[in-house]
Every structure is written in C-alpha cells, then in structure tokens.
Design a protein around this motif. Structure first.
Motif: not given
Length: 415
Positions: A1-14, A327-332, A357-363
């Motif tokens: 799941m980490d890979a899914y959220y990492h990609r989603l994080n980058e998608t939103l930042k882009r 409820d928070p689901c990522w990061p673990p 990191q700062v400016d990343d997204f909490l999911f």
C-alpha cells in the motif's frame, strides 16, 4: 500500500493541490461497481443512495455503468438538484420529509412535471393527510402531476418509525382508498439496517433477516388483498442498504434494492460481507509541520519526560485542517494525540519516523461518505496515477427567494 499512497501523494503535488480535498479513485470505484453488479439479482432493480454519493457527475458515472438510474434521496437540496438534472428520474424519498419541504420542492421547479418521478415517503396517517392537503392546496391535479406517488415506510425490525402492524396499515389504506385522485400507493420501504448488528446471543443475522422478510410479506399480502389491482410486480418493494445488500437474493420479497456507501467504501463499512470492496475515497491534507518528539504544551519538563517514554519514538505532525470524521491511513502509525484533542485548524498528530515530509499529504479514510464528502468542495478525481477531473458535490442550501410565498401556501394547506 505504501507505493499506492506515494504515487497518490505525487499526483496531488503535481496537480497543484494545496488544501484538504476528497480524492476519488476511479479505478477503485470501477472495481466496486463490478462487484455490485455481480451481487444484484437480475430480477431486481437497483437504486443509488444519493446522500452517500453526493455528486451529480459521480451519480452519472455510476449509473452509466449500472445501466440504470434510480435514486433514493434524503435531503431537499439534493432532491431539487437531482430532478433539475434528470427531470423524469425515478426517485424514492429515503425518509419522510415535512410537508413544508415538499411545498418548497414544487416551488423550486420550473415545471411541475419535472417532479413526476418522485415518490414521497410517509410514516404516519397524519403526514399522509398533510401531503393530501398539500396536493389539493397547490392544485397539482391542474398541472399534470396527479396523483402523488406515495410509498409507506414499514417497520421490519429496525423500530425507527413507520407502519408496525396491520391495524396501522389499514389507517393509511383507508386514506389512500378515499382519495385516488390525489394519492396513489406505489410502493413500500422497509429498511433493515438492524440485521447483523444485534449481538449474536440476542438474535443472529439470518434470524433477523428472516423475521424482517416475514414482516414485509405480511404487509404486501394485506395490501394486495385490499387493492386487488396491485401485486408484488406493480409495487416498488424497496429494502437493503450496503451492509445487507448481499442478503436480498432472488427469494427475497424486495424487488428494489438501495445502496451507495459500498461503492466508495468509507471506514464504517469495513465489514466481513463487504470484504471484496475496496476504499475509493480519501481525505488528503497537506502536512504543515513535522517536529521531533511529542512537543506537548505546558512545562518543558513534562514534554521532555514524555519523550523518554515508549511513545517518544514518535514525532509530531501538524496537518492543514482536521477534526473530520476520518481516520489516518497513511503514513502508517499516525494517530491523534489523546492529550491535545482535535483541531479544525491544525490537527496535532503523533507519528513514527517516516519518509513523509512537509508539504506531502496525510491520507485519511472517511468513516462515512455522506457528511465528509460535502466538506471539501469539488472531488479530486484520479485514475491510473493521474489527476483527470474535478467533480462538484451537492449544495446543502435551498434557495429561499420565494420564502414568503411558500409560507403562505404552507399555511393555506395546513390542517
């Protein structure tokens, strides 16, 4: 799941997202739609619950894949918006609305015929009489919308109101029988949300469902005896909901099944019967600050002491906004701090050392869809790791520009 959220994080930042949003993943939604289509018996109709999927484009998208559009509405603004988008859509109210809400509904339409597909839900003889008076007072029969479609809310075990026995049912049927020009019975709604929620030692899910079906059949049989022109095929017999949908097989009395939340699967629907469905919506909120240690307010010695406890391996994270039903689901490992409480401005979270990191997204996963999805503006729609669209959600507001006129009409039709 980490890979899914990492990609989603980058998608939103882009995509330049800089505020808390609801993310809707179309790939996951497609999976859930396919699961739902495989669950619904072929002989039964399906009805989307608009409160759980509060967006016209979202309802459009799902209905195109389900190949039919029937709605269940619970809120006046949603009802008005749906009828303006789909003037002849088949809509059943999911709860009885005050007669004043029905008056506002008709006042909001440019043509009364736009509401021809709406079925009003009533739970008491008094409310049925109020709807009868409204129909007469607004002279709907002269505008081509007569008689009013009426569904009766029946109690099949939830005990949240509605018709509970045959004696009560006869009171409704008497009114309907005496006023065929203004009212027509088109269906029943028997919600069985209690099934599976009672402790097993009190009543099993199978027993609860069997009892609800028995009660439902009893009502239908009594109605068809009183009205020989009606039968199980001519009446809309609505039931189910996301947690009990799988129980309504070909043998169930219901012919009209309603669900909504399961298609986006918020956290409250992590149930064994729904394990094949996947979460399709998330709250995504920017991380504003990350500080080492717990950083508890108050005397410095207290925070330093706490940092030496087992909890001290955690850092402090502050998010953009907070205090949502989510409820928070990522990061673990991210958790709200029990001493600080919640904040709608900057939520205080404890988190382990992570790559965030700062400016990343909490999911976060919403606990429910119906309230949370309305708090963030347009849905941010993604597919295949790409931001593909923004879908507006329903407005909670009703235009009251005709408030004085509506008030006079309500007064004139009151009993």
């Amino acid at each position: 799941m980490d890979a899914y959220y990492h990609r989603l994080n980058e998608t939103l930042k882009r995509g330049g997202i800089a505020t808390p949003v609801i993310v809707l993943d179309l790939d996951r939604l497609d999976h859930n739609i396919a699961e739902l289509r495989a669950t619904i018996p072929h002989a039964k109709a399906f009805r989307l619950v608009a409160k759980s999927l509060p967006s016209i484009p979202l309802l459009d998208y799902i209905s195109s894949q389900m190949r039919e559009l029937r709605l269940m509405c619970f809120h006046l603004p949603f009802l008005i918006a749906a009828v303006k988008r789909w003037p002849s859509v088949n809509i059943m109210l999911g709860k009885p609305l005050p007669v004043s809400a029905a008056v506002q509904f008709y006042r909001a339409l440019s043509r009364v015929q736009e509401g021809a597909g709406v079925t009003w839900l009533v739970d008491t003889p008094q409310r049925l009489l109020e709807y009868l008076d409204m129909s007469k007072g607004l002279e709907l029969s002269k505008k081509g919308l007569q008689p009013l479609n009426i569904a009766l809310e029946i109690d099949v075990g939830l005990h949240r109101g509605g018709v509970s026995n045959l004696e009560e049912l006869d009171l409704f049927l008497d009114i309907l029988e005496q006023n065929p020009v203004h009212l027509q019975l088109t269906g029943l709604m028997g919600y069985d949300a209690h099934v599976g929620k009672l402790p097993g030692w009190l009543e099993s899910a199978n027993r609860s469902f069997a009892r609800s079906q028995q009660q439902y059949r009893q009502f239908v049989q009594h109605i068809t005896q009183r009205f020989p022109g009606l039968d199980e095929n001519s009446l809309t017999l609505n039931g189910a909901g996301s947690p009990t949908l799988h129980l309504h097989n070909e043998c169930a009395i219901t012919n009209d099944l309603a669900a909504g939340s399961v298609l986006v699967k918020p956290g409250d629907f992590d149930l064994p019967a729904l394990k094949a469905y996947v979460p399709a919506i998330f709250v995504a909120t920017p991380v504003l600050k990350i500080l080492p240690g717990l950083n508890l307010p108050g005397p410095g010695w207290f925070s330093r002491f706490a940092d030496h406890l087992p909890l001290s391996t955690r850092n402090t994270l502050f998010s953009y906004g907070g205090n949502w039903l989510a409820d928070p689901c990522w990061p673990p490992g991210v958790k709200p701090n029990p001493l600080i409480g919640t904040s709608s401005n900057q939520q205080y979270w404890n988190c382990p050392e992570t790559a965030i990191q700062v400016d990343d997204f909490l999911f976060l996963r919403p606990q429910q869809s119906e309230a949370v999805m309305l708090q963030f503006g347009d849905l941010v729609v993604v597919r295949g790791g790409q931001l593909v669209d923004y879908w507006p959600v329903f407005s909670n507001r009703v235009n009251h520009q005709n408030k004085k006129q509506a008030g006079r009409t309500i007064a004139s039709v009151g009993r």
